[in-house]
Design a protein around this motif. Structure first.
Motif, PDB file in Angstrom:
ATOM      1  N   ALA A 221     -23.895  69.537  37.148  1.00 30.65           N
ATOM      2  CA  ALA A 221     -24.258  68.093  38.629  1.00 30.65           C
ATOM      3  C   ALA A 221     -24.982  69.331  39.719  1.00 30.65           C
ATOM      4  N   VAL A 222     -23.975  70.250  40.167  1.00 31.15           N
ATOM      5  CA  VAL A 222     -24.370  71.309  40.519  1.00 31.15           C
ATOM      6  C   VAL A 222     -25.387  72.380  40.879  1.00 31.15           C
ATOM      7  N   GLY A 223     -25.820  72.973  39.839  1.00 29.42           N
ATOM      8  CA  GLY A 223     -27.244  73.172  39.595  1.00 29.42           C
ATOM      9  C   GLY A 223     -28.243  72.519  39.755  1.00 29.42           C
ATOM     10  N   LEU A 224     -28.307  71.015  39.138  1.00 34.59           N
ATOM     11  CA  LEU A 224     -29.099  70.121  39.634  1.00 34.59           C
ATOM     12  C   LEU A 224     -29.657  69.990  40.760  1.00 34.59           C
ATOM     13  N   GLY A 228     -32.702  71.297  41.531  1.00 31.79           N
ATOM     14  CA  GLY A 228     -33.956  70.469  41.978  1.00 31.79           C
ATOM     15  C   GLY A 228     -34.165  70.594  40.770  1.00 31.79           C
ATOM     16  N   PRO A 229     -35.263  70.620  39.859  1.00 31.87           N
ATOM     17  CA  PRO A 229     -36.107  69.547  38.656  1.00 31.87           C
ATOM     18  C   PRO A 229     -35.942  71.010  37.890  1.00 31.87           C
ATOM     19  N   SER A 230     -35.531  72.476  38.676  1.00 34.23           N
ATOM     20  CA  SER A 230     -35.759  73.380  38.063  1.00 34.23           C
ATOM     21  C   SER A 230     -34.816  74.306  37.390  1.00 34.23           C
ATOM     22  N   ALA A 270     -29.439  64.482  33.169  1.00 38.85           N
ATOM     23  CA  ALA A 270     -30.409  63.174  33.384  1.00 38.85           C
ATOM     24  C   ALA A 270     -30.035  62.072  33.961  1.00 38.85           C
ATOM     25  N   ASP A 271     -29.025  61.504  33.754  1.00 35.94           N
ATOM     26  CA  ASP A 271     -28.101  60.453  35.045  1.00 35.94           C
ATOM     27  C   ASP A 271     -28.575  60.608  35.821  1.00 35.94           C
ATOM     28  N   ARG A 272     -27.662  61.674  36.410  1.00 41.86           N
ATOM     29  CA  ARG A 272     -27.876  62.359  37.658  1.00 41.86           C
ATOM     30  C   ARG A 272     -28.752  62.546  38.430  1.00 41.86           C
ATOM     31  N   ALA A 273     -30.008  63.105  37.667  1.00 42.16           N
ATOM     32  CA  ALA A 273     -31.034  63.505  37.887  1.00 42.16           C
ATOM     33  C   ALA A 273     -31.789  62.268  38.179  1.00 42.16           C
ATOM     34  N   ARG A 274     -32.025  61.050  38.112  1.00 39.74           N
ATOM     35  CA  ARG A 274     -32.564  59.326  38.333  1.00 39.74           C
ATOM     36  C   ARG A 274     -31.122  58.993  40.077  1.00 39.74           C
TER      37      ARG A 274
END
Length: 378
Positions: A221-224, A228-230, A270-274
Motif C-alpha cells: 500500500a505504501v508502494g502504491l 502511483g500506477p507505476s 487492485a482493491d486499494r488501487a480502486r
C-alpha cells in the motif's frame, strides 16, 4: 587477563584504522557521501572506545578489568557488524549506482522520520535491512539498477523502514487484525476431539503468520501510494510469470513463508488501487494475472489462509497503518506527467511516464529510457 585484553584492543585499533583508510580512499558517487560520513563517525566512535580501553588497562587497578572486557566485547561485535554488513556497500560502490541512489535518497528526504538516515545500495533481489536509527541498506538487482521500470519496487522496501520507525504502534494495529482474523476463523460449534485440536492448531498457525503478512500488505500500500500506477504495474510485471508459486501454494508452504501468495497481494493491490481512483490499472493487473492463471490451469485458492471475510478488517488496518506512517503520496501531476524528463523531476513522475511509454511503444522504449535516464541524471 590484562595482557590478553591489551593485545585484543591493540589489534582492534589496527583493524579500525584500516577500515577508516578504506572508507576514505574509495571513490564513490556523490549521492553516497552521507553514508560515507556516517561510516567515518561510527569508526571514530569505535576507535575512541578502544583508546579508552587501552588507557584503562594502563592503570594499576585490577577491578577495572571486568568493565574493560565488557567494552571490548561491544567493540568486537560492532566491528563484526561493520565488516559483515555496512562496509561492503561502500566498497562496492560505482558510478552506475547514481540512478538507484537518487531514488533512495529522495524517499528518505521526503519523510521527517527518515530524512536523517543515510542510504546505501547492495546487489541482490529487491529487499532492505531497515533499522530506525541506522543507515538503510536497499537491495536492488544489478540488472535493474540503471533502468526505470522496476525501481518503483523500492517504495515497498521503504514501507518496511516506516514500519520500523513506528514499530510499537504498528504492532498494536497488526495484533488487532490478528485478533479479528482469529474470531472469524472460530467455528460455530466446538468439539473436543483430535480433529478439533488439529483444526485449532491450524487456525493458530494462520493467525500467527498474519503478523508478517499484514506488514507486506502495508508495504504494498505504501508502494502504491508513493509510486502511483507505476508501482502496481511494476509489481505485477515483475512477478506475473515467475512461476506457479506466485499463484498458489499449499497450506504448509504458506505457513512457512513470511510473504503471502503473490496473487493475493495483486488482489489487495487492485482493491486499494480502486479506492485511490486507479481503476484502469486495477483492472489491468487483475486481468493479467487471471490470464496467466488460466494458462497454468490454476484456480484461486488460499487453503484457508485467507478468506474474503478478512477483507474489511485488512482494509481498515492498512488504512490505520498508512495514517500512522504518513508516507508521501504521489501527486496527480506526477501520476499523469507527460512532459520532458528534466533533472528536477521527482521519481514518481519519471516512473509513471516510463510505464506509459512502454505500453504505448514497447519497441521504442529502450531508446526512450536511455534518453530519459540521461536527462534525469544530468
Amino acid at each position: 587477563m590484562q595482557k590478553q585484553l591489551r593485545e585484543q584492543n591493540e589489534d582492534l585499533l589496527r583493524e579500525i584504522e584500516g577500515i577508516t583508510q578504506a572508507v576514505g580512499a574509495v571513490s564513490i558517487p556523490d549521492e553516497l557521501e552521507p553514508y560515507r560520513k556516517w561510516l567515518r563517525n561510527w569508526a571514530a566512535n569505535l576507535r575512541n572506545q578502544v583508546e579508552r580501553n587501552l588507557m584503562n588497562l594502563a592503570r594499576s587497578q585490577v577491578d577495572i578489568l571486568t568493565e574493560v572486557l565488557d567494552q571490548t566485547s561491544v567493540v568486537v561485535r560492532e566491528v563484526y557488524v561493520f565488516n559483515d554488513r555496512y562496509l561492503g556497500p561502500l566498497l562496492r560502490a560505482r558510478e552506475t549506482d547514481r540512478l538507484s541512489l537518487r531514488l533512495l535518497n529522495w524517499m528518505h528526504q521526503e519523510h521527517a522520520r527518515t530524512s536523517a538516515l543515510p542510504v546505501a545500495l547492495v546487489d541482490g533481489s529487491f529487499g532492505s535491512w531497515p533499522v530506525d536509527s541506522w543507515p538503510t541498506l536497499y537491495l536492488v538487482p544489478p540488472g535493474g539498477q540503471q533502468r526505470l521500470l522496476h525501481l518503483p519496487l523500492c517504495f515497498h522496501e521503504f514501507g518496511h523502514l516506516l514500519y520500523a520507525c513506528h514499530q510499537s504502534e504498528m504492532d498494536d494495529l497488526v495484533r488487532d487484525l490478528q485478533q479479528s482474523i482469529a474470531r472469524r476463523l472460530e467455528p460455530v460449534a466446538r468439539r473436543n476431539d483430535a480433529q478439533a485440536q488439529r483444526e485449532q492448531q491450524r487456525r493458530k498457525l494462520i493467525v500467527e503468520r498474519w503478523y508478517d503478512w499484514a506488514q507486506e500488505f502495508f508495504c504494498d500500500a505504501v508502494g502504491l501510494l508513493m509510486g502511483g500506477p507505476s508501482f502496481a504495474l511494476s509489481f505485477s510485471f515483475y512477478f506475473r510469470t515467475i512461476g506457479q508459486d506466485a499463484y498458489q501454494r499449499s497450506f504448509a508452504d504458506q505457513i512457512r513463508s513470511s510473504h503471502p501468495v503473490t496473487w493475493l497481494r495483486i488482489c489487495m493491490l487492485a482493491d486499494r488501487a480502486r479506492k485511490i481512483g486507479f481503476n484502469e490499472v486495477a483492472d489491468q493487473i487483475e486481468d493479467d494475472w487471471e490470464s496467466v492463471a488460466r494458462m497454468m490451469r490454476i484456480q484461486e485458492d488460499y487453503f484457508g489462509c485467507y478468506d474474503k471475510t478478512f477483507l474489511p478488517d485488512l482494509r481498515r488496518t492498512t488504512d490505520n497503518m498508512l495514517t500512522e506512517a504518513n508516507p508521501r503520496p504521489a501527486t496527480d501531476d506526477e501520476v499523469n506527467y507527460t512532459g520532458p524528463i528534466t533533472e528536477s523531476l521527482p521519481p514518481p513522475a519519471v516512473f509513471n511516464l516510463a510505464w506509459r511509454m512502454l505500453e504505448g511503444d514497447s519497441s521504442g522504449y529502450v531508446h526512450w529510457e536511455a534518453q530519459a535516464v540521461s536527462g534525469w541524471m544530468s
